[in-house]
Design a protein around this motif. Structure first.
Motif, mmCIF file in Angstrom:
data_model
loop_
_atom_site.group_PDB
_atom_site.id
_atom_site.type_symbol
_atom_site.label_atom_id
_atom_site.label_comp_id
_atom_site.label_asym_id
_atom_site.label_seq_id
_atom_site.Cartn_x
_atom_site.Cartn_y
_atom_site.Cartn_z
ATOM 1 N N SER A 1 3.116 0.329 51.900
ATOM 2 C CA SER A 1 2.064 0.082 50.932
ATOM 3 C C SER A 1 0.704 0.281 51.593
ATOM 4 O O SER A 1 0.537 -0.051 52.779
ATOM 5 C CB SER A 1 2.172 -1.339 50.371
ATOM 6 N N GLN A 2 -0.229 0.830 50.840
ATOM 7 C CA GLN A 2 -1.598 0.978 51.328
ATOM 8 C C GLN A 2 -2.547 0.684 50.184
ATOM 9 O O GLN A 2 -2.402 1.227 49.080
ATOM 10 C CB GLN A 2 -1.855 2.391 51.867
ATOM 11 N N SER A 3 -3.534 -0.168 50.435
ATOM 12 C CA SER A 3 -4.517 -0.551 49.422
ATOM 13 C C SER A 3 -5.895 -0.030 49.787
ATOM 14 O O SER A 3 -6.255 0.062 50.971
ATOM 15 C CB SER A 3 -4.571 -2.075 49.276
ATOM 16 N N PHE A 4 -6.655 0.284 48.747
ATOM 17 C CA PHE A 4 -8.001 0.816 48.886
ATOM 18 C C PHE A 4 -8.967 -0.005 48.044
ATOM 19 O O PHE A 4 -8.562 -0.663 47.069
ATOM 20 C CB PHE A 4 -8.054 2.282 48.436
ATOM 21 N N ALA A 5 -10.231 0.054 48.405
ATOM 22 C CA ALA A 5 -11.273 -0.641 47.649
ATOM 23 C C ALA A 5 -12.116 0.387 46.908
ATOM 24 O O ALA A 5 -12.835 1.174 47.530
ATOM 25 C CB ALA A 5 -12.145 -1.469 48.587
ATOM 26 N N LEU A 6 -11.990 0.405 45.572
ATOM 27 C CA LEU A 6 -12.800 1.296 44.751
ATOM 28 C C LEU A 6 -14.023 0.542 44.231
ATOM 29 O O LEU A 6 -13.992 -0.692 44.114
ATOM 30 C CB LEU A 6 -11.996 1.827 43.561
ATOM 31 N N GLU A 7 -15.062 1.275 43.916
ATOM 32 C CA GLU A 7 -16.227 0.640 43.308
ATOM 33 C C GLU A 7 -15.878 0.150 41.904
ATOM 34 O O GLU A 7 -15.005 0.711 41.226
ATOM 35 C CB GLU A 7 -17.394 1.626 43.251
ATOM 36 N N LYS A 8 -16.576 -0.871 41.459
ATOM 37 C CA LYS A 8 -16.250 -1.539 40.204
ATOM 38 C C LYS A 8 -16.236 -0.579 39.029
ATOM 39 O O LYS A 8 -15.325 -0.615 38.187
ATOM 40 C CB LYS A 8 -17.242 -2.671 39.956
ATOM 41 N N HIS A 9 -17.224 0.284 38.929
ATOM 42 C CA HIS A 9 -17.343 1.166 37.770
ATOM 43 C C HIS A 9 -16.922 2.610 38.084
ATOM 44 O O HIS A 9 -17.231 3.529 37.330
ATOM 45 C CB HIS A 9 -18.772 1.144 37.236
ATOM 46 N N GLU A 10 -16.211 2.803 39.175
ATOM 47 C CA GLU A 10 -15.749 4.133 39.553
ATOM 48 C C GLU A 10 -14.658 4.604 38.587
ATOM 49 O O GLU A 10 -13.756 3.846 38.212
ATOM 50 C CB GLU A 10 -15.209 4.083 40.978
ATOM 51 N N ALA A 11 -14.734 5.841 38.162
ATOM 52 C CA ALA A 11 -13.718 6.419 37.277
ATOM 53 C C ALA A 11 -12.748 7.250 38.109
ATOM 54 O O ALA A 11 -13.173 8.053 38.942
ATOM 55 C CB ALA A 11 -14.374 7.289 36.208
ATOM 56 N N ILE A 12 -11.447 7.022 37.888
ATOM 57 C CA ILE A 12 -10.449 7.852 38.549
ATOM 58 C C ILE A 12 -9.522 8.456 37.498
ATOM 59 O O ILE A 12 -9.318 7.895 36.422
ATOM 60 C CB ILE A 12 -9.633 7.081 39.610
ATOM 61 N N TYR A 13 -8.977 9.618 37.833
ATOM 62 C CA TYR A 13 -8.153 10.390 36.917
ATOM 63 C C TYR A 13 -6.937 10.911 37.660
ATOM 64 O O TYR A 13 -6.922 10.998 38.884
ATOM 65 C CB TYR A 13 -8.943 11.576 36.363
ATOM 66 N N GLY A 14 -5.922 11.318 36.888
ATOM 67 C CA GLY A 14 -4.754 11.960 37.491
ATOM 68 C C GLY A 14 -3.482 11.189 37.237
ATOM 69 O O GLY A 14 -3.208 10.747 36.124
ATOM 70 N N LEU A 15 -2.645 11.073 38.272
ATOM 71 C CA LEU A 15 -1.354 10.375 38.292
ATOM 72 C C LEU A 15 -0.256 11.122 37.556
ATOM 73 O O LEU A 15 0.875 10.644 37.486
ATOM 74 C CB LEU A 15 -1.477 8.949 37.724
ATOM 75 N N GLY A 16 -0.541 12.316 36.987
ATOM 76 C CA GLY A 16 0.482 13.085 36.292
ATOM 77 C C GLY A 16 0.298 13.020 34.793
ATOM 78 O O GLY A 16 -0.817 12.916 34.280
ATOM 79 N N ILE A 17 1.415 13.096 34.046
ATOM 80 C CA ILE A 17 1.392 12.982 32.584
ATOM 81 C C ILE A 17 1.866 11.576 32.227
ATOM 82 O O ILE A 17 3.043 11.249 32.375
ATOM 83 C CB ILE A 17 2.323 14.020 31.919
ATOM 84 N N LEU A 18 0.951 10.759 31.771
ATOM 85 C CA LEU A 18 1.288 9.403 31.359
ATOM 86 C C LEU A 18 1.124 9.297 29.849
ATOM 87 O O LEU A 18 0.176 9.835 29.280
ATOM 88 C CB LEU A 18 0.386 8.381 32.048
#
Length: 793
Positions: free
Chosen positions: A137-154
């Motif tokens: 497992s690996q955890s990251f710290a994103l900014e509060k209002h950061e937008a992320i996209y991807g992960l495939g077809i959900l």
């Protein structure tokens, strides 16, 4: 003596400043150890860094299934500042805290991009079918209002993938790629193939995988969404060209039950004068379930398969056919694969030897999934596919159940041993392996026919294998239609540009008598409109046939709407094919989420039901019922659809020519035959001739629409349409440049050439601004022989 010399080199390679941790500088980066965890940071390019971690007492040696790029020597400056070990390239800075072990990334100007959480790496001992390894497992710290996209077809209907938990195990209607990219201009690929949980909350963003000898991820900086996609393709493979005919209209059904029915559908389209480029033959052409996927036409209703294929070709259409990743026990492939222990043992489709539903457990089908990770098994798979199917002249393959189907999974199912270890270890990469096997084998057989594979599942890197992924057997509804939009857009942002869905939805469980149901007929028409602006336009489904003539006849609203958009698709083929070249040559994308072209417009970042198709056309699908009144179609009152026009440009209504300022929400009238389409000011769009199939007429008389209001350009791409000669440089491009302030259109010198190329042609220039209904009086003919032409308009 050599060993002594090598040891001395290693000793001299260690650096230590003050209390900082020692490290080894390598050709690609550094190696070190912190708190009993071994670290290696490698630069694959100035913009791509790989981070690998593993417990000191073990070892880590891995050949990636997704990553094809070999690391190149990168000029790095390695230094220590206090507790931080700093690696700096021309594009990216990586910090490793030698006390906590956290890794962080920033731009060369010092702008923070991403940081690991302190103590965010976890290794838990795990017995994987007898192999000592870890849950990681690996955890990251994103900014509060950061937008992320991807992960495939959900199928979650979300554009921005924050505040969610996703269990990543490939299945029928969701395809998982452990990759996301941020609106800050970076991407992260978690290179692991086992069942994985992605979670994001206010505290942290985490990838957790069941099996891993170590943590292994790639960080890439592309500055913007297009740049990140380009980096992901640099890492995992570029996109080959599809044949022109794949961009026409495709008709399918679950299923055509005889070769006469299959050919008859193509004939009917030709009689109606409705364009069609392909027909798809679904399953059971092989016969009973014990002969499942025999890769032979053993069903007596397919009495002369060569004649069937020839008849389709003689009607100027193409044919692709369903193949699976599993085999019935009475088939030749099954027996040969079983002889090398290349069949897995878990419950898959079909469960019973009987066609009846529900499956009869007293008569199990005995169907088993093959080990696509085994190169010898992939050879066997192709041997039978080539002999029984491809040799007939079949034009492409529909690899169904490419995830593959895995029913009622038990923990022991994942203990199945594959060529690369336990099924658990490599589970999610199955579609990559099986699709890649077919692609590589066909490329070895011929360069005259481009590979085209329609497939139900996808993994990172699959874009390099000539595959178009569809979103699986979704249940038809208005909500499902909307979810296909965000699903396809997020797949695009993973670097995979070719996507489609079953037009009309696969299952019609929520509709009785769907062909007579006003709500379904309206839904189908709207899905056709969305499908017009996908990389593949393909109608398919169960529970009711989907051919255009099932929805009425000419002169009736739904029929006319369907026909209108099929014809629109064909008129846009020069634009679509040129866009596909932009994908191949310049790492662009066909379906473009608004974050790609309008990253500074905050209102556009989370819009999940609009997108750009190519770089010119804003597509706004209608995803709500408007004309179903008490079970009857009521078109007497025209309804409207609200949509947002991104800021920073003017927009021209595709249907009316009206110019509208961006940065506002408007309401557009949407009768059943109108889906809102807006063209970005400054766009140049080629319009093709009226045709019944993609290659019916040459493009010697193209209409060139110039949408005034800004400067712009477009490159028209042409080649032989279906071979790999373009890889040898046999193609041509013509660039159109519009100078808005000077009202000048420049048609540049043609670059390149290929056999059969048009040397002399005429372009019909149409200027569009303000109110303009594209009347013939606005057409300006221009002769063109390959030399630069400039005209003031």
């Amino acid at each position: 003596m050599n060993r002594i010399f090598t040891s001395l080199l290693i000793l001299f390679a260690f650096f230590s400043v003050g209390s900082a941790q020692s490290y080894i500088k390598t050709d690609l980066g550094i190696k070190t150890s912190i708190n009993k965890i071994a670290y290696e940071i490698q630069f694959f390019s100035p913009s791509i860094a790989r981070v690998v971690k593993w417990p000191e007492e073990s070892c880590f040696n891995k050949e990636s299934l997704s990553v094809t790029r070999k690391p190149q020597h990168t000029n790095l400056n390695v230094s220590i500042n206090g507790e931080n070990l700093i690696l700096k390239s021309d594009e990216l800075i990586v910090h490793l805290n030698t006390k906590s072990g956290t890794v962080s990334f920033e731009t060369t100007s010092g702008q923070p991009l991403l940081k690991e959480k302190q103590a965010g790496a976890e290794f838990t001992a795990f017995n994987d079918a007898g192999n000592a390894t870890y849950n990681i497992s690996q955890s990251f710290a994103l900014e509060k209002h950061e937008a992320i996209y991807g992960l495939g077809i959900l199928q979650n209907g979300k554009m921005i993938q924050r505040d969610l938990e996703v269990h990543m195990i490939q299945n029928n209607t969701q395809d998982f790629i452990p990759f996301f990219q941020s609106n800050k201009g970076y991407g992260l690929f978690w290179d692991n193939y086992s069942p994985t949980i992605f979670s994001d909350n206010q505290e942290q963003t985490t990838f957790s995988s069941e099996v891993g000898d170590g943590i292994d991820y790639y960080f890439m900086y592309g500055e913007n969404a297009d740049g990140v996609v380009a980096q992901m393709r640099e890492l995992t493979g570029q996109v080959p060209m599809f044949p022109l005919w794949t961009y026409g209209y495709w008709q399918s059904r679950e299923r055509y039950k005889s070769q006469d029915e299959t050919v008859g559908v193509v004939k009917k389209y030709r009689e109606l004068g409705v364009p069609l480029d392909g027909i798809i033959q679904d399953w059971r052409y092989w016969g009973n379930n014990y002969l499942w996927n025999a890769m032979e036409f053993l069903n007596e209703e397919f009495y002369d398969p060569q004649k069937m294929v020839n008849n389709v070709h003689n009607l100027n259409a193409h044919m692709i056919i369903s193949i699976w990743n599993s085999f019935g026990p009475e088939t030749k492939p099954y027996r040969e694969l079983d002889s090398i222990d290349a069949l897995m043992d878990f419950k898959t489709w079909p469960e019973s030897g009987s066609f009846k539903w529900p499956p009869n457990p007293d008569y199990p089908s005995g169907v088993r999934v093959y080990d696509a990770y085994n190169p010898e098994a992939r050879d066997i798979y192709w041997k039978y596919l080539n002999k029984g199917i491809f040799s007939l002249g079949i034009d492409g393959f529909w690899i169904d159940s490419s995830e593959p189907d895995h029913f009622d999974p038990k923990p022991s199912d994942f203990d199945n041993q594959t060529y690369l270890g336990s099924f658990r270890k490599v589970r999610n990469a199955y579609p990559l392996m099986t699709v890649g096997g077919v692609y590589k084998h066909q490329r070895e057989v011929t360069s005259d026919k481009r590979v085209f594979i329609l497939t139900r599942s996808v993994f990172a890197g699959q874009q390099r294998y000539g595959a178009n992924t569809w979103s699986g057997d979704v249940v038809a509804s208005w909500d499902a239609l909307r979810k296909q939009i965000s699903g396809g857009l997020n797949l695009t942002l993973c670097g995979v540009p070719h996507y489609n869905s079953d037009i009309g939805g696969f299952f019609l469980w929520d509709y009785q008598n769907p062909l007579q149901n006003a709500d379904y007929r309206e839904l189908y028409a709207r899905w056709v409109q969305f499908g017009t602006f996908c990389p593949m336009m393909r109608s398919h489904g169960a529970d009711a046939p989907r051919e255009i003539y099932q929805f009425g006849k000419k002169g009736e609203p739904v029929y006319d709407a369907i026909e209108k958009y099929i014809n629109l698709r064909y008129s846009l083929l020069p634009y679509i094919y040129s866009t596909s070249w932009d994908v191949t040559a310049n790492q662009s994308s066909m379906m473009r989420p608004l974050v790609m072209d309008f990253p500074s417009d905050k209102k556009a970042l989370n819009i999940d039901d609009q997108y750009m198709f190519g770089k010119s056309i804003l597509v706004c699908p209608v995803t709500k019922s408007m004309y179903n009144k008490d079970g009857q179609a009521d078109f007497s009152t025209i309804k409207k659809r609200k949509l947002y026009l991104p800021s920073g440009t003017k927009w021209i209504d595709f249907w009316t020519g009206e110019t509208v300022e961006g940065g506002q929400t408007i309401a557009k009238e949407t009768p059943i035959d109108i889906m809102p389409l807006y063209v970005k000011a400054g766009s140049v769009i080629p319009i093709g001739p009226d045709v019944q199939y993609a290659e019916e007429k040459p493009w010697n008389n193209l209409e060139i629409r110039v949408y005034k209001g800004a400067d712009g350009e477009f490159t028209l791409y042409e080649d032989e349409n279906d071979n790999y000669n373009y890889e040898k440089g046999l193609y041509s491009t013509i660039k159109f440049i519009w100078d808005d302030s000077e009202n000048t259109l420049i048609i540049s010198d043609r670059k390149g050439r290929f056999p059969g190329m048009l040397t002399d042609r005429e372009f019909k220039i149409v200027m569009i601004s303000g109110k303009n209904n594209l009347d013939s009086e606005h057409i300006i003919p221009v002769k063109y022989s390959g030399r630069r032409t400039s005209m003031n308009l």
